[in-house]
Design an enzyme around this catalytic site. Structure first.
Site, PDB file in Angstrom:
ATOM      1  N   HIS A  45       0.985  -1.056  -0.262  1.00 27.27           N
ATOM      2  CA  HIS A  45      -0.006  -0.203  -0.418  1.00 27.27           C
ATOM      3  C   HIS A  45       1.175   1.985   0.148  1.00 27.27           C
ATOM      4  CE1 HIS A  45      -4.222   2.409   1.721  1.00 27.27           C
ATOM      5  NE2 HIS A  45      -2.887   2.650   0.824  1.00 27.27           N
ATOM      6  N   HIS A  47       1.788   5.547  -1.794  1.00 26.35           N
ATOM      7  CA  HIS A  47       1.502   6.771  -3.003  1.00 26.35           C
ATOM      8  C   HIS A  47       2.327   7.359  -3.080  1.00 26.35           C
ATOM      9  CE1 HIS A  47      -3.326   6.704  -0.836  1.00 26.35           C
ATOM     10  NE2 HIS A  47      -2.279   5.925   0.045  1.00 26.35           N
ATOM     11  N   ARG A  49       2.129   9.580  -6.044  1.00 27.92           N
ATOM     12  CA  ARG A  49       1.895  10.599  -6.762  1.00 27.92           C
ATOM     13  C   ARG A  49       2.343  10.669  -7.591  1.00 27.92           C
ATOM     14  NH1 ARG A  49      -1.481  11.084  -2.011  1.00 27.92           N
ATOM     15  NH2 ARG A  49      -0.347  11.756  -0.643  1.00 27.92           N
ATOM     16  N   LYS A 131      -9.248  -0.433  -5.704  1.00 23.73           N
ATOM     17  CA  LYS A 131      -9.608   0.511  -4.416  1.00 23.73           C
ATOM     18  C   LYS A 131     -11.308   1.208  -4.441  1.00 23.73           C
ATOM     19  CE  LYS A 131      -7.648   2.200  -0.518  1.00 23.73           C
ATOM     20  NZ  LYS A 131      -6.886   2.569  -0.565  1.00 23.73           N
ATOM     21  N   HIS A 168     -10.539   1.180   2.002  1.00 24.02           N
ATOM     22  CA  HIS A 168     -10.522   2.083   2.857  1.00 24.02           C
ATOM     23  C   HIS A 168     -11.859   2.407   3.645  1.00 24.02           C
ATOM     24  CE1 HIS A 168      -8.585   5.846   4.279  1.00 24.02           C
ATOM     25  NE2 HIS A 168      -9.716   6.014   4.988  1.00 24.02           N
ATOM     26  N   HIS A 206      -4.794  -0.065   5.710  1.00 26.13           N
ATOM     27  CA  HIS A 206      -3.512   0.315   7.213  1.00 26.13           C
ATOM     28  C   HIS A 206      -5.242   0.359   8.488  1.00 26.13           C
ATOM     29  CE1 HIS A 206      -7.171   3.004   5.135  1.00 26.13           C
ATOM     30  NE2 HIS A 206      -5.621   3.367   4.211  1.00 26.13           N
ATOM     31  N   ASP A 279       1.555   2.485   3.359  1.00 28.29           N
ATOM     32  CA  ASP A 279       0.378   4.031   3.735  1.00 28.29           C
ATOM     33  C   ASP A 279       1.264   5.143   3.510  1.00 28.29           C
ATOM     34  OD1 ASP A 279      -2.047   5.461   2.972  1.00 28.29           O
ATOM     35  OD2 ASP A 279      -2.132   5.773   5.078  1.00 28.29           O
ATOM     36  N   HIS A 283       2.809  14.770   1.256  1.00 31.21           N
ATOM     37  CA  HIS A 283       1.832  15.793   1.436  1.00 31.21           C
ATOM     38  C   HIS A 283       3.684  17.382   1.146  1.00 31.21           C
ATOM     39  CE1 HIS A 283      -1.831  14.836   1.251  1.00 31.21           C
ATOM     40  NE2 HIS A 283      -1.389  13.376   2.326  1.00 31.21           N
TER      41      HIS A 283
HETATM   42  C1  NCD Z   1      -3.626   8.972   1.495  1.00 30.81           C
HETATM   43  C2  NCD Z   1      -2.828  10.079   1.272  1.00 30.81           C
HETATM   44  O1  NCD Z   1      -2.396  12.090   1.453  1.00 30.81           O
HETATM   45  O2  NCD Z   1      -3.566   9.842  -0.385  1.00 30.81           O
HETATM   46  N1  NCD Z   1      -3.696   9.731   3.051  1.00 30.81           N
HETATM   47  C3  NCD Z   1      -3.848   8.977   4.619  1.00 30.81           C
HETATM   48  O3  NCD Z   1      -4.305   9.953   5.434  1.00 30.81           O
HETATM   49  N2  NCD Z   1      -3.584   7.529   5.149  1.00 30.81           N
HETATM   50  C4  NCD Z   1      -4.687   8.255   1.680  1.00 30.81           C
HETATM   51  C5  NCD Z   1      -5.369   7.199   2.232  1.00 30.81           C
HETATM   52  O4  NCD Z   1      -4.807   6.084   2.122  1.00 30.81           O
HETATM   53  O5  NCD Z   1      -5.811   7.418   3.526  1.00 30.81           O
HETATM   54 ZN    ZN Z   2      -3.296   5.016   1.303  1.00 30.78          ZN
END
Ligand code: NCD
Ligand code: ZN
Length: 375
Positions: A45, A47, A49, A131, A168, A206, A279, A283
């Protein structure tokens, strides 16, 4: 339980996953472990971007992980096979030429997703799951599912073709306390779904509560869960230590200590339904340190090292390999990685931040130490 002798200590052989553990003093089982060697791990899992940030964040994961399930919550969301394959190409393009890292792509489920699209996705060979975000539940979840009834035909197709649905698991009902949203989701949505489609392969992503762990343990072998390093290492006090800590805010939000302990037990139990999914969710600092800060912790810079800390705390370093490198691959029906990495107990200092576009990325433990280092 079979025991095998590796180096100086006996270690348990969990689910065909052997690993070696070295102690700092020969023949002394009470001294601290200083080095472990495990099959190369995967992140189920993640991210990463898009655009210019890909370079920084993909490099962190690709350094030590063999593969990662790539979340589709871009803007616009990755809702079809063509855009998932194009996204995969953009990820591959930022990897060094000698990298063997493999991005495993996913599709973002919307009210309008059609069964023929998920069949096409599976046939591509590069898309491994779909997802499910309840609409509005988290970052870039606006185009998520508004009512599970709307997607039943697609979920039936997933059940038929054996493609996992990654969930989720939080309700969005504003009347439900934010700390209860996972437990309520299980009662209202997930348990009924698992009963209605008993052969559907489900991953509760998660997982953050004791109720989530219990649901997974009590369900069939087609139901699994990913666990993050941050939910294993921190409880909700970390959101307020000495002031509000926006870099510890994520969804699902950190919970009470009793839940963290339930997660740690699940992760270190050797139960193959529980496997690694960071996860890691980058950001920009300005979006986190904000009057309405974004949800997401960045852990990719030290992911396997942070999990090693959690497993060491639980006295279960011998269970790390199954969790990090075996059970996820088995669940997804993919071969386990063949090569190995070694972690040594050598504390190192995490940088205060990393460059991210014209902003900065603040990682978990910024400016502090992590106990383990990949050799
Ligand atoms: C994730 C994100 O920023 O894309 N944020 C998070 O708090 N985990 C999205 C997600 O998996 O909920
Ligand atoms: Zn996530």
């Amino acid at each position: 339980m079979i025991c095998v002798l590796v180096g100086q200590v006996k270690v348990k052989n969990v689910g065909n996953c052997c690993k070696s553990v070295e102690k700092s003093t020969e023949n002394d089982r009470n001294t601290a472990t200083v080095k472990i060697t495990i099959r190369r791990p995967d992140d189920w899992h993640l991210h990463v971007r898009d655009g210019t940030v890909l370079q920084t964040v993909v490099a962190h994961t690709a350094q030590h992980f063999g593969r990662a399930i790539i979340m589709p919550n871009l803007k616009p969301a990755v809702t079809d096979t063509a855009s998932a394959l194009a996204y995969r190409d953009r990820i591959l393009a930022v990897l060094p030429a000698d990298s063997r890292f493999e991005p495993l792509m996913t599709l973002y489920l919307t009210d309008n997703t059609r069964s023929d699209e998920v069949r096409k996705a599976q046939a591509s060979g590069h898309i491994h799951a779909v997802k499910y975000y309840p609409a509005g539940a988290t970052t870039n979840a606006d185009s998520g599912v508004t009512d599970i009834g709307n997607v039943m035909p697609v979920l039936e197709t997933l059940q038929e073709i054996g493609m996992p649905l990654l969930v989720h698991g939080e309700v969005t009902d504003p009347a439900v306390d934010v700390f209860d949203r996972e437990a309520v989701f299980i009662d209202r949505v997930l348990a009924p779904l698992a009963a209605r489609l008993p052969d559907l392969r489900l991953v509760l992503e998660h997982v953050s509560t004791r109720q989530g762990v219990e649901f997974v343990v009590d369900s069939s072998e087609r139901v699994a869960a990913t666990l993050t390093a941050h939910h294993l290492l921190m409880n909700r006090n970390a959101l307020f230590t000495g002031g509000i800590r926006p870099h510890h805010y994520c969804l699902p939000v950190l919970k009470r200590e009793q839940h963290r302990l339930a997660l740690l037990d699940a992760a270190t139990s050797g139960n193959p339904k529980f496997f690694l999914g960071t996860d890691s969710a980058p950001h920009a600092r300005s979006a986190k340190e904000n009057s309405c800060g974004c949800a997401g912790l960045y852990t990719a810079h030290a992911a396997i090292e942070l999990y090693a800390e959690a497993f060491e705390q639980a006295g279960a370093l011998d269970r790390l390999e199954g969790f990090a490198s075996c059970f996820g691959a088995d669940f997804y029906g993919l071969p386990r990685n063949e090569d190995r990495i070694s972690l040594v107990k050598t504390p190192w200092q995490v940088p205060a931040d990393y460059p991210l576009d014209n902003d900065r990325l603040v990682p978990m433990r910024c400016g502090e130490t992590v106990d383990w280092m990949v050799e």
